[in-house]
Design an enzyme around this catalytic site. Structure first.
Site, PDB file in Angstrom:
ATOM      1  N   HIS A 122       0.843  -1.199   0.000  1.00  3.67           N
ATOM      2  CA  HIS A 122       0.000   0.000   0.000  1.00  3.67           C
ATOM      3  C   HIS A 122       0.876   1.245   0.000  1.00  3.67           C
ATOM      4  O   HIS A 122       2.083   1.179   0.240  1.00  3.67           O
ATOM      5  CB  HIS A 122      -1.011   0.005   1.158  1.00  3.67           C
ATOM      6  N   CYS A 178       5.700   6.401   4.830  1.00  2.00           N
ATOM      7  CA  CYS A 178       4.571   5.588   4.342  1.00  2.00           C
ATOM      8  C   CYS A 178       4.039   6.100   3.001  1.00  2.00           C
ATOM      9  O   CYS A 178       3.181   5.469   2.385  1.00  2.00           O
ATOM     10  CB  CYS A 178       3.422   5.566   5.359  1.00  2.00           C
ATOM     11  N   HIS A 237       4.973   0.352  -0.107  1.00  2.00           N
ATOM     12  CA  HIS A 237       5.723  -0.621   0.674  1.00  2.00           C
ATOM     13  C   HIS A 237       4.697  -1.705   1.027  1.00  2.00           C
ATOM     14  O   HIS A 237       3.657  -1.770   0.375  1.00  2.00           O
ATOM     15  CB  HIS A 237       6.341   0.033   1.924  1.00  2.00           C
ATOM     16  N   HIS A 244       3.013  -5.111   3.825  1.00  2.00           N
ATOM     17  CA  HIS A 244       2.846  -5.728   5.145  1.00  2.00           C
ATOM     18  C   HIS A 244       2.276  -7.139   5.025  1.00  2.00           C
ATOM     19  O   HIS A 244       1.611  -7.474   4.051  1.00  2.00           O
ATOM     20  CB  HIS A 244       1.862  -4.909   6.002  1.00  2.00           C
ATOM     21  N   ASP A 247      -5.320 -10.391  -0.829  1.00  2.47           N
ATOM     22  CA  ASP A 247      -4.028 -11.086  -0.718  1.00  2.47           C
ATOM     23  C   ASP A 247      -3.210 -10.965  -2.000  1.00  2.47           C
ATOM     24  O   ASP A 247      -3.715 -11.182  -3.103  1.00  2.47           O
ATOM     25  CB  ASP A 247      -4.268 -12.575  -0.393  1.00  2.47           C
ATOM     26  N   HIS A 248      -1.918 -10.649  -1.813  1.00  6.98           N
ATOM     27  CA  HIS A 248      -1.010 -10.480  -2.942  1.00  6.98           C
ATOM     28  C   HIS A 248      -1.517  -9.390  -3.890  1.00  6.98           C
ATOM     29  O   HIS A 248      -1.410  -9.511  -5.109  1.00  6.98           O
ATOM     30  CB  HIS A 248      -0.762 -11.806  -3.669  1.00  6.98           C
ATOM     31  N   GLU A 261      -1.229  -4.501  11.637  1.00  6.18           N
ATOM     32  CA  GLU A 261      -0.431  -4.098  10.464  1.00  6.18           C
ATOM     33  C   GLU A 261       1.017  -4.534  10.643  1.00  6.18           C
ATOM     34  O   GLU A 261       1.686  -4.984   9.712  1.00  6.18           O
ATOM     35  CB  GLU A 261      -0.508  -2.588  10.311  1.00  6.18           C
TER      36      GLU A 261
END
Lengths: 149, 149, 149, 149, 149, 149
Positions: free
Chosen positions: A23, A42, A48, A50, A88-89, A138
């Site tokens: 994100h 951020c 980047h 998580h 996801d991914h 997170e």
């Protein structure tokens, strides 16, 4: 069987799911300086990421025949379809329609997961099951909870 | 003081660091079909991300005067400069020069961190400290170790 | 791509799998007293159980084209077929043919998982991948490793 | 029973123990400035403290009759007597005779635990059990291993 | 001493206990097909097992003289007698009288632990201590809470 | 941007901080026998220590422009100044003015951290942010929560 359930018993069942996503925190309505000031590292242009860990808690009265609040296989299927497949991914800023015009902070993510699951539970589960809490970790140090308030 | 160290004692000291990064597994030398076949959902165009957790292990003889293998403040500074600054809150495919012409898999990440830290330890620490292992946890279920072999 | 791999690099890749199983530690060759003395509460007639967590480590040279040691999807499939299907939601004393004439201690479990996976890796994976370690956590406090020695 | 053990199998069994202790890193042979430079906040006059977590690993050939490397009840008793009693709820600088003339760093702690357990295992256990590793986690981020080298 | 407690302060104290047990989810009132449909692999005839982790939370006003809500040694003794002795290294379907005519699901387990501890706290502790929550983690991914509602 | 926040959404944001400290549980108003009876090994004259882990939870309405409840950098700064600086690498009985005339139990620690942070949040943060909960884990098995009741 299950005489202990003669008296109705309200329990809270939590299922943990994980997804790995990228994100970027950036608001196009802000100036570059404001974005830098508010989002710091951020706001890195390419994003980047998580390993997000979600604790989904539902509540209701335990079923006297089965001894379950709900069929966990059903809940797992809902979470697979509504959470894993969607997030996801993925890069949250580009790949998730529900997050398009948002800053994909953990706060907003928790609210959106709540809205998605409230709908999904009503649709799939014909019982008195209530979504109680969406908690998103997170990192090991930061988490956000939303309880529909 | 520290007579227990009259005999030389070789220890292994591990320091854990974390960084949050995005990456995309994609090899431009492969066809689209090959990329899909090999990297699956890890090839998502905009990337996805992880909370990477690194266990950096160095070894050597405990210093008889201090009782330390090495000054942990120094090791923390090296890891801050060489690992956190380089990888944290970055998109590994775009923002890290050392990873430019690679597929930023956990395997390659472990090897590159090893190469970076081998150089850095030689440069900053004037003692017989050896890098022993770089172990990277990509998720709770997957990790890769490199020991310089 | 992946010039960092011009020099061969040997890595260790670990995948964690879990299964939930019952077992009873009891040797019919021993007297009741011996069984009580040796296995204590682990000899409870109907058995007890654990969430077993296995860390499976394989090693080899990173593939220069893919940046992977091996296709993790393949490894996951092998572990699903050979470990999860065999041991998950089973009573180890009754339901697992490989454990029939054994005391299903964590030591023996580690050895048997090693033997099963050595065969499976040879069969499924046409590359120079070596099984390096099978580590089984029976509880948060007890674990056993087997490295084929 | 246990035909899988016809061939001798060497395993590594790890038991985790915890103790809660205070310590102060300070060397009376150093000047105040040296102490401050070397030990920083770890030199606080009254000490500070940790939840120490120790992973004790022993190795040897699995016993063909019992399926165990060793009687875990015995190992637990040794660790209780030799580790918990000695270190738990103690101030390492004042209350532990073995640490009197040392700086109680994690490095020295690992070495001293090794020496204590090597003796204790020889004394209590009449089998070919070898101490393989003492690993001490001081915090979630720092750990030290000693393998007798 | 403890002037900070001049004003009454209500705290929640949580103690974690673990037990290792086998169970089988099966309702004799259901047909085989129903059992298979509802309990799936959890209905395996000989059972399977878990490392159950319980978080027991009690609440009340901190005692101004001791600085404690309650004597933790007393709480540990109660949990040892009422939980560990009853459930640890047992097959829940056969060995625990309170679970005899139930399907030993985590939901029912949480309710029964609540009932047992409510009685035990009244019996052993002559103070205004209230049981607040029983939370049981069956696996790393599933947990159930009961708060007496 | 952030239309999902048109409706006010109340979230709970948790930040985890750790500190390593020594303490001794001892009340000078009690006789030696009473101290021994009440505090047991926690009364060891020179103290013992812990890695304390605090979960600080604040709540309020998510800011529609930023997508944040509050600026995490600000919260981290407050926790650094008010918690880490005050408690980390300290002996709680000697080095922390707020704990001087108390028995530094986890209960009292939770209450005092609550009082400190309530003040600090009012002072530093000019928004409707409420402290919701202070939860302190003293060990993996014991924790205390205070919610201002």
């Amino acid at each position: 069987m299950n005489d202990v359930l003669k008296k109705p018993r309200k329990v809270y069942v939590t299922r943990t799911v994980e997804f790995n996503a990228a994100h970027r925190l950036h608001n196009p309505d802000f100036s570059d300086d404001q974005n830098r000031e508010i989002y710091g590292k951020c706001g890195n242009a390419h994003g980047h990421g998580h390993n997000y860990e979600l604790e989904i808690t539902v509540s209701g009265i335990v079923d006297r025949a089965t001894g379950f609040l709900l069929d966990m296989k059903e809940l797992k299927k809902i979470l697979e379809q509504e959470i894993t497949t969607r997030f996801d991914h993925k890069h949250l800023n580009f790949d998730v329609k529900e997050l398009r015009d948002t800053v994909p902070s953990t706060e907003i993510l928790a609210v959106i997961v709540w809205d998605i699951l409230t709908d999904a539970l009503q649709h799939y589960i014909n019982k008195e099951i209530t979504l109680h809490e969406v908690k998103i970790h997170e990192t090991r140090k930061n988490s956000v909870s939303y309880l529909g308030e």
